[in-house]
Scaffold this motif. Structure first.
Motif, short mmCIF file in Angstrom:
data_model
loop_
_atom_site.label_atom_id
_atom_site.label_comp_id
_atom_site.label_asym_id
_atom_site.label_seq_id
_atom_site.Cartn_x
_atom_site.Cartn_y
_atom_site.Cartn_z
N ALA A 83 7.77 6.32 -9.61
CA ALA A 83 8.70 5.99 -10.58
C ALA A 83 9.30 4.65 -10.31
N SER A 84 9.03 3.78 -9.58
CA SER A 84 9.67 2.51 -9.16
C SER A 84 8.56 1.40 -8.76
N TYR A 85 8.62 0.91 -7.48
CA TYR A 85 7.77 -0.18 -6.92
C TYR A 85 6.09 0.06 -7.10
N ALA A 86 5.86 1.37 -7.22
CA ALA A 86 4.31 1.58 -7.24
C ALA A 86 3.68 1.32 -8.53
N CYS A 124 1.01 -1.12 -0.25
CA CYS A 124 -0.06 -0.05 0.01
C CYS A 124 1.01 1.16 0.10
N THR A 125 0.83 1.81 -1.12
CA THR A 125 1.80 2.92 -1.30
C THR A 125 1.12 4.26 -0.62
N GLN A 134 17.45 3.17 -3.41
CA GLN A 134 16.29 2.37 -3.07
C GLN A 134 15.49 1.88 -4.24
N MET A 135 15.29 2.81 -5.33
CA MET A 135 14.38 2.43 -6.47
C MET A 135 15.01 1.32 -6.97
N PRO A 136 16.28 0.91 -7.54
CA PRO A 136 16.65 -0.15 -8.12
C PRO A 136 16.45 -1.47 -7.10
N ARG A 137 16.98 -1.25 -5.83
CA ARG A 137 16.92 -2.20 -4.86
C ARG A 137 15.44 -2.79 -4.87
N THR A 138 14.58 -2.21 -4.66
CA THR A 138 13.02 -2.53 -4.36
C THR A 138 12.80 -3.20 -5.83
N THR A 139 13.19 -2.68 -7.10
CA THR A 139 12.85 -3.23 -8.26
C THR A 139 13.38 -4.88 -8.23
N LEU A 140 14.60 -4.92 -7.81
CA LEU A 140 15.06 -6.31 -7.77
C LEU A 140 14.62 -7.35 -7.12
N ALA A 141 13.86 -6.88 -5.99
CA ALA A 141 13.26 -7.52 -4.88
C ALA A 141 12.01 -8.12 -5.18
#
Length: 329
Positions: A225-228, A176-177, A193-200
């Motif tokens: 722009a990332s996980y959302a 929930c963003t 944290q943007m690319p790190r969360t994408t890898l997760a």
């Protein structure tokens, strides 16, 4: 002094000077209609006003909304280094963190009865494992009340830990963003944290598990722009602002008037960026239907979540598991 100058109306001064016992937060003003709504009525409607405005709610209320029987196991989120850049504006960064934690702790004391399950929140993220309509699910909630839900190292570590827990428990991963963007006090470290969360998220998908995003007001900046925007399914609450930059910045840049409802969830659904716009009171049913299609039925799904005695232990990273396998071999 005569009796005229010494005359007092019996009890009048005491009546006027006495303080009323009415609490300060008894009423809440609806941002959509301007009417005052009784707080107890809002609590019963999950903080949705009669006019349809969806007010921001805490991670605890999100967990109560989604999890079956309002039971969950909290995830103890990993600690991070505070103030790695020694950042200071008009006040030191540690002072801001301390004030935000104090605010969250006060809200938690107000919202949590003695018998309710605990939550673990040291920054803007809180995560827990439970069941949604019988399906094992890890839910990660971003709290806008903590420094605007800004994405920093603690939020990134929390996201990764929650994703690893979903893989370990073979559970769906729901986020929930609610964020204003990256945390400026952590500079480039927050953007990492943007690319790190994408890898997760890739790890969750490789395990064949669904990743579902619930977009709430507001979701913007580096989070959008990332996980959302990487979910298998995107669900949005009505009227939520979902954007990268605010509408005023865009209008000043392109020097054009934006359409009505621009960057709101209904507009984005029409353009195909959001799959479903769901009233908060129907969110659990909506999420349950999605999970019933995306997750196979298992015998363990019927096992209820028992009473929570303590936060669950941290889930080991996949790298640690691979090394242990190599030693056994």
């Amino acid at each position: 002094m005569n009796w005229l100058t010494n005359f007092r109306t019996p009890g009048l001064k005491t009546f006027l000077s006495s303080k009323k016992d009415t609490p300060d937060n008894l009423w809440v003003k609806c941002p959509k209609s301007g009417e005052l709504v009784y707080r107890s009525d809002l609590e019963e409607s999950w903080y949705v006003t009669p006019a349809g405005a969806h007010l921001r709610i805490s991670p605890r209320r999100r967990f109560r909304l989604f999890f079956d029987n309002e039971r969950w196991e909290p995830l103890q989120l990993p600690p991070v280094v505070q103030d790695p850049l020694k950042f200071r504006d008009d006040k030191p960064y540690p002072s801001r963190l301390k004030a935000a934690k104090s605010k969250i702790a006060a809200r938690e004391r107000e919202e949590s009865p003695d018998a309710s399950p605990p939550i673990s929140q040291e920054d803007c993220m809180a995560a827990a494992f439970g069941r949604v309509k019988g399906k094992p699910t890890v839910i990660l909630v971003q709290d806008f009340a903590f420094m605007g839900g800004s994405l920093g190292m603690a939020a990134g570590e929390a996201f990764i830990a929650a994703a690893q827990l979903a893989v370990a428990r073979k559970a769906a991963f729901v986020v929930c963003t609610a964020s204003g963007g990256a945390r400026m006090q952590e500079g480039t470290l927050s953007l990492m944290q943007m690319p790190r969360t994408t890898l997760a998220i890739d790890e969750v998908r490789e395990a064949g598990l669904p990743y579902i995003v619930v977009l709430t007001d507001p979701t913007s900046g580096g989070v959008s722009a990332s996980y959302a925007m990487l979910g298998d399914v995107h669900i949005a609450e009505p009227g939520a602002m979902i954007a990268f930059s605010g509408p005023r910045v865009i209008e000043q840049t392109i020097r054009e008037k934006l359409p009505d409802g621009f960057q709101r969830s209904e507009f984005l659904r029409e353009k195909g960026q959001v799959d479903i716009v769901s009233d908060r009171r129907e969110l659990k049913a909506t999420l349950g239907r999605i999970l019933s299609h995306l997750m196979p039925k298992r015998a363990s799904d019927e096992t209820p979540i028992g009473p929570v005695k303590a936060p669950m232990a941290d889930v080991p990273a996949p790298e640690a598991k691979d090394k242990s396998k190599g030693k056994n071999a």
